[in-house]
Design a protein around this motif. Structure first.
Motif, PDB file in Angstrom:
ATOM      1  N   GLN A  42       8.697  -8.278 -80.434  1.00  0.00           N
ATOM      2  CA  GLN A  42       8.707  -8.216 -78.960  1.00  0.00           C
ATOM      3  C   GLN A  42       9.619  -7.150 -78.367  1.00  0.00           C
ATOM      4  OE1 GLN A  42       6.525  -9.965 -77.425  1.00  0.00           O
ATOM      5  NE2 GLN A  42       6.031 -11.689 -78.751  1.00  0.00           N
ATOM      6  N   THR A  74      -8.682 -13.435 -86.613  1.00  0.00           N
ATOM      7  CA  THR A  74      -8.425 -14.849 -86.343  1.00  0.00           C
ATOM      8  C   THR A  74      -9.757 -15.586 -86.214  1.00  0.00           C
ATOM      9  OG1 THR A  74      -8.353 -14.363 -84.004  1.00  0.00           O
ATOM     10  CG2 THR A  74      -6.241 -14.407 -85.158  1.00  0.00           C
ATOM     11  N   GLY A  83      -1.058 -17.348 -75.808  1.00  0.00           N
ATOM     12  CA  GLY A  83      -1.383 -16.267 -76.742  1.00  0.00           C
ATOM     13  C   GLY A  83      -2.879 -16.110 -76.942  1.00  0.00           C
ATOM     14  N   GLY A  95      -4.888 -13.672 -77.287  1.00  0.00           N
ATOM     15  CA  GLY A  95      -5.454 -12.561 -78.068  1.00  0.00           C
ATOM     16  C   GLY A  95      -6.356 -11.682 -77.214  1.00  0.00           C
ATOM     17  N   GLU A 141       0.901 -14.752 -71.988  1.00  0.00           N
ATOM     18  CA  GLU A 141       0.693 -13.653 -72.930  1.00  0.00           C
ATOM     19  C   GLU A 141       1.797 -12.621 -72.747  1.00  0.00           C
ATOM     20  OE1 GLU A 141      -1.662 -12.689 -75.490  1.00  0.00           O
ATOM     21  OE2 GLU A 141       0.092 -11.370 -75.570  1.00  0.00           O
ATOM     22  N   SER A 142       2.399 -12.183 -73.865  1.00  0.00           N
ATOM     23  CA  SER A 142       3.496 -11.224 -73.740  1.00  0.00           C
ATOM     24  C   SER A 142       3.028  -9.771 -73.886  1.00  0.00           C
ATOM     25  CB  SER A 142       4.574 -11.535 -74.786  1.00  0.00           C
ATOM     26  OG  SER A 142       4.028 -11.436 -76.081  1.00  0.00           O
ATOM     27  N   ASN A 200      -4.100 -21.199 -80.323  1.00  0.00           N
ATOM     28  CA  ASN A 200      -4.598 -20.882 -81.661  1.00  0.00           C
ATOM     29  C   ASN A 200      -3.805 -19.714 -82.226  1.00  0.00           C
ATOM     30  OD1 ASN A 200      -6.611 -21.218 -83.841  1.00  0.00           O
ATOM     31  ND2 ASN A 200      -7.118 -19.108 -83.293  1.00  0.00           N
ATOM     32  N   GLU A 201      -3.199 -19.903 -83.379  1.00  0.00           N
ATOM     33  CA  GLU A 201      -2.363 -18.871 -84.003  1.00  0.00           C
ATOM     34  C   GLU A 201      -1.356 -18.284 -83.022  1.00  0.00           C
ATOM     35  OE1 GLU A 201      -3.378 -16.308 -87.104  1.00  0.00           O
ATOM     36  OE2 GLU A 201      -5.397 -17.101 -87.323  1.00  0.00           O
TER      37      GLU A 201
HETATM   38  N1  SAH Z   1      -5.144 -16.847 -80.035  1.00  0.00           N
HETATM   39  C1  SAH Z   1      -5.651 -15.527 -80.363  1.00  0.00           C
HETATM   40  C2  SAH Z   1      -4.544 -14.521 -80.757  1.00  0.00           C
HETATM   41  C3  SAH Z   1      -3.608 -14.902 -81.858  1.00  0.00           C
HETATM   42  S1  SAH Z   1      -2.387 -13.643 -82.156  1.00  0.00           S
HETATM   43  C4  SAH Z   1      -6.690 -15.637 -81.452  1.00  0.00           C
HETATM   44  O1  SAH Z   1      -6.807 -16.691 -82.039  1.00  0.00           O
HETATM   45  O2  SAH Z   1      -7.388 -14.654 -81.711  1.00  0.00           O
HETATM   46  C5  SAH Z   1      -0.969 -14.226 -81.271  1.00  0.00           C
HETATM   47  C6  SAH Z   1      -1.105 -14.136 -79.766  1.00  0.00           C
HETATM   48  O3  SAH Z   1       0.100 -14.646 -79.168  1.00  0.00           O
HETATM   49  C7  SAH Z   1      -1.269 -12.733 -79.206  1.00  0.00           C
HETATM   50  O4  SAH Z   1      -2.077 -12.795 -78.061  1.00  0.00           O
HETATM   51  C8  SAH Z   1       0.170 -12.361 -78.863  1.00  0.00           C
HETATM   52  O5  SAH Z   1       0.292 -11.288 -78.003  1.00  0.00           O
HETATM   53  C9  SAH Z   1       0.681 -13.667 -78.296  1.00  0.00           C
HETATM   54  N2  SAH Z   1       2.125 -13.868 -78.352  1.00  0.00           N
HETATM   55  C10 SAH Z   1       2.910 -13.745 -79.452  1.00  0.00           C
HETATM   56  N3  SAH Z   1       4.175 -14.080 -79.153  1.00  0.00           N
HETATM   57  C11 SAH Z   1       4.184 -14.420 -77.826  1.00  0.00           C
HETATM   58  C12 SAH Z   1       5.202 -14.866 -76.919  1.00  0.00           C
HETATM   59  N4  SAH Z   1       6.444 -15.014 -77.333  1.00  0.00           N
HETATM   60  N5  SAH Z   1       4.840 -15.128 -75.643  1.00  0.00           N
HETATM   61  C13 SAH Z   1       3.563 -14.977 -75.229  1.00  0.00           C
HETATM   62  N6  SAH Z   1       2.560 -14.571 -76.045  1.00  0.00           N
HETATM   63  C14 SAH Z   1       2.868 -14.287 -77.320  1.00  0.00           C
END
Ligand code: SAH
Length: 385
Positions: A31, A52, A87, A89, A117-118, A154-155
């Motif tokens: 980050q 993913t 998050g 994606g 989303e960051s 998710n992830e």
């Molecule tokens: N859910 C999506 C993306 C997974 S990747 C999928 O399944 O395809 C992880 C996601 O979390 C990305 O969008 C990334 O930018 C976001 N992310 C990671 N750390 C974060 C944080 N601290 N705050 C907000 N979003 C974050």
């Protein structure tokens, strides 16, 4: 001092303050405002670093959509509710989820779509994918409106920084990230002159390496009781940001109603090993090789997340294997339905996606699904009875 890479930033920080916690390293690598992994570019998809579940097949997002609509109905179909994704994606999961639910009467009209989303690059993609649903962003979950809320992640939790504690013969220490120094001996003159010792060492910083803090009895207090007496070599990982976010979600649901669904790789009971890993171009990479340009993740401790939710009086469901969850949600029926209108090539793709998402040799059992709900909600879809 202006730096050209994250390597320089990290090196200066370590030289000034001493070794970093794994969490600090991970936070900066992912980050950092300029060089952080999630701050530049789109890591997802075939051309990126990892793929993913929602990027593998539309069926994944569709099943999540059906889950959300069913939970909304069980909540009494409130006229106003928030759907929050953490998050998101590329927005693929949510796009598929909302397409699958567009005919469910009243669901979309009642929904306020909110994203956390960051990454600015990914926000751009999400806005594009979800334009017809007018999503809005919050910087923190505290900014979510006080209405019943369904949370989807998710992830997401696997990307949050972890600290690592290691059991040694003298107790628990913290694993830290230090500058790895290569000690090179300058060649000795030959024959050695009298009084001339070993030539001074030339020290070159070459990268980063793990080091251990001194054992400290207070660390043991941070380790769950059932893990405290682990054998030397055991590693306990804890993500404070993950616990904090889980706390925010749980409190919000306890106060306003709603539910949460988390999918990720991990376990209810962690195995006591270090799971921090780096991935680049779909391959495992070294966690220190090129900070900021490789993805860093760790397994999610679902047991801890569940404990947080229960502290707020919520019920937890699972974690169960992702394959089991998707099957209970009807993914095999959906695949059969899609195949009815598919060319032979498309049918093959559907089968192979189904295999990847559900088979235990693929994502089916390493990945888990867990739901949290108010205690009264029974028969949560996907989780059996
Ligand atoms: N859910 C999506 C993306 C997974 S990747 C999928 O399944 O395809 C992880 C996601 O979390 C990305 O969008 C990334 O930018 C976001 N992310 C990671 N750390 C974060 C944080 N601290 N705050 C907000 N979003 C974050």
């Amino acid at each position: 001092m202006a730096h050209e890479s994250l390597f320089g930033v990290l090196r200066e920080l370590i030289e000034a303050r001493g070794p970093l916690t794994v969490a600090d390293y991970m936070e900066l690598a992912l980050q950092h405002p300029t060089f952080g992994y999630y701050k530049h570019g789109d890591p997802l998809g075939r051309a990126g670093d990892f793929i993913t579940a929602p990027e593998i097949s539309q069926m994944f997002g569709e099943m999540i959509g059906v889950w959300c609509a069913e939970v909304w109905r069980m909540m009494g179909a409130p006229k106003a509710f928030a759907l929050v994704e953490l998050g998101p994606g590329r927005g693929t999961l949510m796009k598929d989820a909302l397409r699958a639910t567009r005919k469910i009467s009243g669901f979309h009209d009642a929904m306020d779509l909110i994203l956390l989303e960051s990454s600015e690059t990914l926000r751009e993609k999400q806005r594009e994918a979800l334009v017809e649903h007018a999503p809005r962003y919050v910087e923190s979950l505290a900014d979510c409106p006080a209405v019943p809320t369904i949370f989807i992640a998710n992830e997401f939790f696997d990307a949050l920084p972890i600290r690592q504690f290691e059991k040694g013969f003298q107790g628990w220490s913290e694993r830290l990230v230090d500058i790895a120094k290569e000690h090179r001996l300058a060649p000795l003159p030959y024959p050695p002159h009298e009084g001339e010792g070993i030539a001074p060492r030339a020290v070159d910083a070459i990268g980063f390496a793990f080091t251990l803090s001194a054992p400290d009895p207070t660390y043991a207090l941070m380790i769950p009781e059932d893990t405290r007496d682990a054998k030397p070599g055991a590693v306990h990982e804890v993500s404070l940001p993950a616990l904090g976010i889980m706390r925010d979600i749980s409190k919000h649901i306890a106060k306003n109603g709603g539910a949460g669904l988390m999918l990720d790789y991990g376990a209810m009971q962690p195995a006591g090993v270090a799971t921090l890993q780096a991935v680049s171009c779909h391959r495992r990479a070294d966690v220190f090789s090129d900070p900021g340009s490789v993805d860093l993740t760790a397994h999610v401790d679902f047991g801890m997340l569940a404990a947080v939710a229960r502290k707020d009086g919520l019920a937890t469901h699972g974690a169960i294997a992702q394959g089991e969850f998707l099957e209970a949600m009807g993914i095999f029926l959906r695949a059969a339905q899609l195949k009815q209108h598919a060319t032979p090539d498309q049918a093959k793709d559907i089968d192979s996606a189904l295999h990847r998402l559900t088979d235990s040799s693929q994502m089916g059992s390493l990945f888990k699904a867990m739901a949290i709900t108010p205690p009264g909600l029974r028969d949560v879809p996907g989780f059996g009875r």
